[in-house]
Scaffold this active site. Structure first.
Site, PDB file in Angstrom:
ATOM      1  N   ASP A 109      24.413   4.603 -19.488  1.00 62.39           N
ATOM      2  CA  ASP A 109      25.111   3.361 -19.175  1.00 62.39           C
ATOM      3  C   ASP A 109      25.656   3.340 -17.752  1.00 62.39           C
ATOM      4  O   ASP A 109      25.903   4.383 -17.147  1.00 62.39           O
ATOM      5  CB  ASP A 109      26.306   3.161 -20.127  1.00 62.39           C
ATOM      6  CG  ASP A 109      25.887   2.808 -21.538  1.00 62.39           C
ATOM      7  OD1 ASP A 109      24.684   2.845 -21.836  1.00 62.39           O
ATOM      8  OD2 ASP A 109      26.778   2.501 -22.353  1.00 62.39           O
ATOM      9  N   HIS A 160      24.103  -4.396 -19.748  1.00 66.04           N
ATOM     10  CA  HIS A 160      25.453  -3.870 -19.989  1.00 66.04           C
ATOM     11  C   HIS A 160      26.503  -4.755 -19.314  1.00 66.04           C
ATOM     12  O   HIS A 160      27.559  -4.265 -18.915  1.00 66.04           O
ATOM     13  CB  HIS A 160      25.531  -2.438 -19.469  1.00 66.04           C
ATOM     14  CG  HIS A 160      26.668  -1.628 -20.039  1.00 66.04           C
ATOM     15  ND1 HIS A 160      27.024  -1.653 -21.367  1.00 66.04           N
ATOM     16  CD2 HIS A 160      27.522  -0.751 -19.442  1.00 66.04           C
ATOM     17  CE1 HIS A 160      28.041  -0.837 -21.569  1.00 66.04           C
ATOM     18  NE2 HIS A 160      28.379  -0.280 -20.417  1.00 66.04           N
ATOM     19  N   HIS A 164      31.114  -5.027 -16.243  1.00 65.51           N
ATOM     20  CA  HIS A 164      31.741  -4.128 -17.210  1.00 65.51           C
ATOM     21  C   HIS A 164      33.133  -4.587 -17.655  1.00 65.51           C
ATOM     22  O   HIS A 164      34.082  -3.802 -17.670  1.00 65.51           O
ATOM     23  CB  HIS A 164      31.817  -2.707 -16.632  1.00 65.51           C
ATOM     24  CG  HIS A 164      31.820  -1.648 -17.676  1.00 65.51           C
ATOM     25  ND1 HIS A 164      32.942  -1.315 -18.397  1.00 65.51           N
ATOM     26  CD2 HIS A 164      30.839  -0.844 -18.146  1.00 65.51           C
ATOM     27  CE1 HIS A 164      32.669  -0.345 -19.239  1.00 65.51           C
ATOM     28  NE2 HIS A 164      31.383  -0.041 -19.113  1.00 65.51           N
ATOM     29  N   HIS A 254      26.106   8.645 -19.377  1.00 65.56           N
ATOM     30  CA  HIS A 254      26.315   7.733 -18.252  1.00 65.56           C
ATOM     31  C   HIS A 254      25.633   8.262 -16.999  1.00 65.56           C
ATOM     32  O   HIS A 254      25.599   9.472 -16.775  1.00 65.56           O
ATOM     33  CB  HIS A 254      27.812   7.529 -17.991  1.00 65.56           C
ATOM     34  CG  HIS A 254      28.546   6.979 -19.167  1.00 65.56           C
ATOM     35  ND1 HIS A 254      29.033   7.782 -20.179  1.00 65.56           N
ATOM     36  CD2 HIS A 254      28.840   5.705 -19.511  1.00 65.56           C
ATOM     37  CE1 HIS A 254      29.600   7.022 -21.097  1.00 65.56           C
ATOM     38  NE2 HIS A 254      29.505   5.759 -20.717  1.00 65.56           N
TER      39      HIS A 254
END
Length: 286
Positions: A109, A160, A164, A254
């Site tokens: 991510d 995503h 964020h 990540h």
């Protein structure tokens, strides 16, 4: 690595997805061979965790808002895996994918980040396995070459959001902008929009499910959280992946949002171990 006779070549995965015109042809078919945080801490964050990294990424133009890296555990329970990424709308994200034997899915991510993503791509390429990259639009706009490299290597690019945010705090129009802008930049860069999305912090709501479905995407959470954003040490990340390994699980790591050198080093250690243990690293073929 063994090739499944049902699989398309790795460099044509996204072209196949585009040709399907948004219909997620899933049904257990897996490609077996080849995520601006609010200033307050997100619910579920660990006390004393380091604050998000600030400022532009190394070598990138200054951005109006920084990317961040802090996660919650998934906030919903497991949902069954079905075929379509269109209404009727899900009420929970998927936490795992159907297992065909000893299969696992690796996800990354917050990227792409030129400091860490290339090394992750190189490790995956060395072992000829695919992964899913849930990218933030604010990162993708500065590093289109990394998106193209992901697509060329047969990885799936997921959505995503743009910056964020904590999705439940947004108006529906803002959620649509966050998801829609990111899908647009992915499609502009690699020729096909994302078919999967993941809510930042694992914080989903009704509007996010509805808007994601309207954009032709399936919601995917995770079953194994490496908690690599806490920088617990390479060995700890490796142990969490190996302890959680099981057919059908989705591993969360990540490739951006902070110092991800431990995540890079851990992948180099646990990936060959998973393969030696008989696991096949997969992505959904859609």
């Amino acid at each position: 690595m063994k090739k499944d006779e049902l699989l398309v070549p790795r460099r044509s995965v996204l072209r196949v997805a585009a040709a399907l015109s948004g219909a997620a042809v899933l049904g257990g078919l897996l490609a077996t061979e080849r995520t601006g945080m609010p200033e307050r801490a997100a619910p579920g964050s660990r006390p004393g965790a380091a604050p998000p990294a600030r400022g532009p990424q190394a070598g990138a133009p200054a951005r109006p808002r920084p990317a961040s890296a802090y996660r919650l555990q998934p906030m919903t329970a497991q949902a069954p895996f079905t075929r379509r990424a269109l209404p009727p709308v899900r009420t929970r994200p998927l936490l795992e994918l159907p297992a065909e034997g000893r299969t696992m899915v690796l996800t990354f991510d917050d990227g792409p980040d030129p400091r860490y993503t290339p090394d992750i791509l190189a490790t995956l390429r060395a072992h000829d396995v695919p992964a899913m990259f849930f990218v933030c639009g604010e990162m993708a706009q500065y590093h289109p070459g990394l998106l193209r490299e992901m697509a060329d290597d047969g990885h799936l690019i997921g959505n995503h959001t743009w910056s964020h945010p904590l999705v439940p705090g947004l108006a529906p129009s803002e959620i649509r902008s966050q998801l829609g802008r990111t899908s647009d930049i992915v499609e502009k860069t690699v020729g096909a929009p994302p078919r999967w999305y993941r809510a930042p912090y694992g914080a989903w709501n009704k509007h996010s499910f509805e808007i994601g479905a309207a954009l032709g995407m399936e919601p995917l959470a995770w079953t194994v959280d490496t908690l690599d954003w806490t920088e617990p040490g390479t060995g700890t990340i490796v142990r969490r992946v190996m302890d959680g390994a099981a057919p059908g699980v989705v591993v969360l790591s990540h490739d951006a949002g902070g110092n991800r050198s431990q995540s890079v080093a851990a992948l180099r250690r646990y990936l060959p171990r998973l393969l030696a243990d008989g696991y096949r690293i997969t992505v959904p073929r859609i």
